[in-house]
Design an enzyme around this catalytic site. Structure first.
Site, PDB file in Angstrom:
ATOM      1  CB  CYS A 195      -0.898  -0.042   1.237  1.00  0.00           C
ATOM      2  SG  CYS A 195      -1.752   1.493   1.625  1.00  0.00           S
TER       3      CYS A 195
ATOM      4  CB  CYS B  40       0.439   1.698   4.105  1.00  0.00           C
ATOM      5  SG  CYS B  40      -1.275   1.160   4.033  1.00  0.00           S
TER       6      CYS B  40
END
Length: 151
Positions: A68, A71
């Protein structure tokens, strides 16, 4: 080298290396200068309740995944929060690919999802990457709703 279920945390004040268990009552502090230590641990489906829900401190949970992009942007900010709120907050990072039960338990539909918990109860949620100032305000605002002595 740290033993399973513990880690070495360097004191931000004096530089002393301190062994801190992943789950323990109270607030970790330096063995030498007694300054609060930043407390950031990882948890999975099998350890989440022990390290997060059982914490005496409010917990910032970071639900993330290694693939991600947002993230990866939020991760250093979450670590910064563990330092900025040392003694007031515990950070628990959960890789949702390895701990789908935790993600499901909190109904995480997107990542990164940041949760602020008090004794396992969700107080607030932030989904997506945000700049440091917004993250800091969100944490401070949520912690201010807790009774005195809890944050």
């Amino acid at each position: 080298m740290s033993e399973p279920g513990s880690q070495i945390i360097v004191c931000l004040n004096c530089g002393r290396r301190n062994r801190v268990p992943d789950a323990a009552p109270g607030r970790p502090s330096c063995a030498i200068c007694h300054s609060p230590l930043p407390w950031s641990v990882t948890a999975g489906d099998d350890t989440f309740d022990r390290v997060a829900a059982g914490s005496d401190l409010p917990v910032l949970v970071d639900l993330w995944a290694p693939w991600c992009g947002p993230c990866k942007v939020v991760s250093p900010l979450v670590e910064r929060a563990s330092q900025a709120f040392a003694g007031r907050l515990k950070v628990v990072k959960v890789n949702v690919d390895e701990a789908p039960g935790v993600a499901s338990r909190f109904g995480a539909r997107g990542i990164p999802t940041l949760l602020l918990l008090d004794h396992g109860r969700e107080l607030s949620r932030q989904v997506g990457a945000v700049p440091w100032q917004q993250l800091e305000r969100w944490i401070e605002s949520t912690l201010s709703t807790l009774p005195a002595g809890r944050s």
